[in-house]
Enzyme design. Sequence first.
Site, PDB file in Angstrom:
ATOM      1  N   HIS A 156      25.718  -9.688  28.514  1.00  0.00           N
ATOM      2  CA  HIS A 156      25.791  -8.270  28.864  1.00  0.00           C
ATOM      3  C   HIS A 156      26.796  -7.994  29.985  1.00  0.00           C
ATOM      4  O   HIS A 156      27.177  -6.842  30.206  1.00  0.00           O
ATOM      5  CB  HIS A 156      24.399  -7.729  29.231  1.00  0.00           C
ATOM      6  CG  HIS A 156      23.892  -8.111  30.579  1.00  0.00           C
ATOM      7  ND1 HIS A 156      22.984  -9.122  30.777  1.00  0.00           N
ATOM      8  CD2 HIS A 156      24.152  -7.609  31.807  1.00  0.00           C
ATOM      9  CE1 HIS A 156      22.697  -9.229  32.057  1.00  0.00           C
ATOM     10  NE2 HIS A 156      23.403  -8.313  32.714  1.00  0.00           N
ATOM     11  N   ASP A 206      21.512 -13.725  25.413  1.00  0.00           N
ATOM     12  CA  ASP A 206      22.279 -13.055  26.468  1.00  0.00           C
ATOM     13  C   ASP A 206      23.131 -14.055  27.246  1.00  0.00           C
ATOM     14  O   ASP A 206      23.183 -14.020  28.482  1.00  0.00           O
ATOM     15  CB  ASP A 206      21.356 -12.281  27.420  1.00  0.00           C
ATOM     16  CG  ASP A 206      22.127 -11.336  28.341  1.00  0.00           C
ATOM     17  OD1 ASP A 206      23.250 -10.932  27.955  1.00  0.00           O
ATOM     18  OD2 ASP A 206      21.629 -11.017  29.431  1.00  0.00           O
ATOM     19  N   SER A 255      23.767 -10.906  37.716  1.00  0.00           N
ATOM     20  CA  SER A 255      23.629 -11.325  36.318  1.00  0.00           C
ATOM     21  C   SER A 255      24.663 -12.388  35.965  1.00  0.00           C
ATOM     22  O   SER A 255      25.856 -12.231  36.229  1.00  0.00           O
ATOM     23  CB  SER A 255      23.805 -10.122  35.391  1.00  0.00           C
ATOM     24  OG  SER A 255      22.745  -9.226  35.506  1.00  0.00           O
TER      25      SER A 255
END
Length: 482
Positions: free
Chosen positions: A111, A141, A215
Site C-alpha cells: 500500500h 500487503d 508502514s
Amino acid sequence: MRVSVLPFVKHLVLAFALLSLPLSQAFARGAPDSFADLADKLLPTVVSIATSQTLKQPGPQAGLPNIPPDSPLADLFKDFLGPQKNTPRHVTSLGTGFIIDPSGLIVTNNHVIEDGEHITATLNDGTTLPAKLIGRDEKTDLALLKVTPKKPLPAARFGDSDRARIGDWVIAIGNPFGLGSTVTAGIVSARNRDINAGPYDEFIQTDAPINRGNSGGPLFDMDGNVVGVNSAIYSPSGGSVGIGFSIPSNLVREVIAQLRAHGILKRGWIGVRIQAVTDDLAEGLGLPSATGALITDVSPKGPAAKAGIANGDLVTGFDGKAVADSRALPRIVADTPIGKTVSVDVLRKGKKQTVKLTVAKLEDDKPMRAPSPQKAPPPARAKSKVSQLGLSLAPLDADARAQFKLGKNVQGVVVTDVAQDSPAAEKNLRAGDVIVQVQNQNVRTPDEVMRRINADATAGKKVELMLINRGGNLTYVALKLG
C-alpha cells in the site's frame, strides 16, 4: 546457638526447579539499559520510501463563470476554487522499507507504493536512489523494490517470528510523518491477530509506537533480527495509541522469495469456501469441539470437487498438518506446492475420512471465507411460520424469485420475515435468505422445514443446523431451539 537450615533448603529447591526449566523460561531477558548500540547497528538497514503520481485537475465546475486571467477576481476565485484549467497536480506519499540484500533489494508494504508512478528510496546517510518495482502482493500487503547503489549496502536479516513470545522486547524503525529515521521500543503484545486485512492474517501485535509513515518498516527483536513488517495501526485519532500490527517475518520471507524469483505469487488452490466452527455449529454437527474448517461450498471441477469433498465436510488435517480453525486452512493451502497430491482429513457426518487431491494454482482473488451479509431485501407476506425460531417462510415460486431477485438455479425455502429478539435474528438471518438444508437434508417447502424442526425439537435437540444461501454464497447457521 541454633542455625536454621530451612532458608538454605528453600534456595536449594528453587535452584533445582530453575535448572529443570528451559533457559528461556527460567530466566526471561530483562529490559536493556539502552537500545543505542542496537539502533546504531540497525538504522543503516532502514530506508525512507517516497512515491509520486500526477493527477489531472477537473475542469471548471458547471454553473460557475469563466473568469479571465487578467480579471481582478481571478486571484480570489483561484484561492477558493483552485485552477480552472485541466492542469496536472503532483501527489507524494511517504513510507518505510528495509534492505534485505547488499545489492539493493528492499522490502516495503504494497500500500506504500501501489499508486506510485515514481518510487525513490532515501538511505540513512541521505542518499536518494530511484527504485524499481520487482513485484508486489496485495493479499499480504508486501512489495519488493530494487535500487542500484554504488557500493554494497548494509542489509537486515530475517528472524524466526514463530519464536517471538508475548512480552518480548522489540524495536520499530521507520519514517513517521516523513520525519526520517525514528526508533521506538515496546513489546510483543499479542500474536496471530486477525484484523480482516486479508485471507492470511496472522499479525504480530505490538505497543512499540507506530504512526503514519512507519508502514513497510521493520520490527526487530533484541538480536537485531527482523521478526515483522509494520503494516497497520488501530487508532481512532490517526496517531499511535499503542496498538500496531506487523506481518510476521516467516510469512514475509516466503512471499519475498517468490517475488524475487518470479515477480508474482504462486499460491495453492483447492476450490472451496469455508467458515469458522462456532460452539453452536459444533453442537449442531455433533462435533466434540469447535475446531477445523467447515466446507460451505465447493467449486465445480476444482480439486476438492474432483476428490469428492462436499458441503458440510469438516477439514481437520491437510497434507499432514492439523487444521485448527478456518484461518489455518487458507494459509496451509496457499503454501502447498502447486501440483502436489496431498491427503485431506475430513469429518463427514461424524465419520473420519481421508481423501487425496492435487493442489492447483490460485488464478483469482475469490475469498475462501464466507463473505459478510449483504443488505436485506424488503419483507414479504409470510405463508408459513416457524415460531420457535422466529422465521416466516414461503416456497420459492415465481413471485418470491421476482421479489428477492433469486435465480432459477437457487433451490430451497425463502425467508420472508424474521421476528425481533428471536434465535433467527440473533444469527442475523433476514428476508431473502434461502434455507437449502435442515440438518443436512434438502428442503423445498415450508412444511418440510417445519416438520424437520418439530421432529428435532421433540427428539430433544438443542440446536438446529441450517445451510443458508445468501446472494449465491452458502453458509451454515446454527439456531437454538426453544
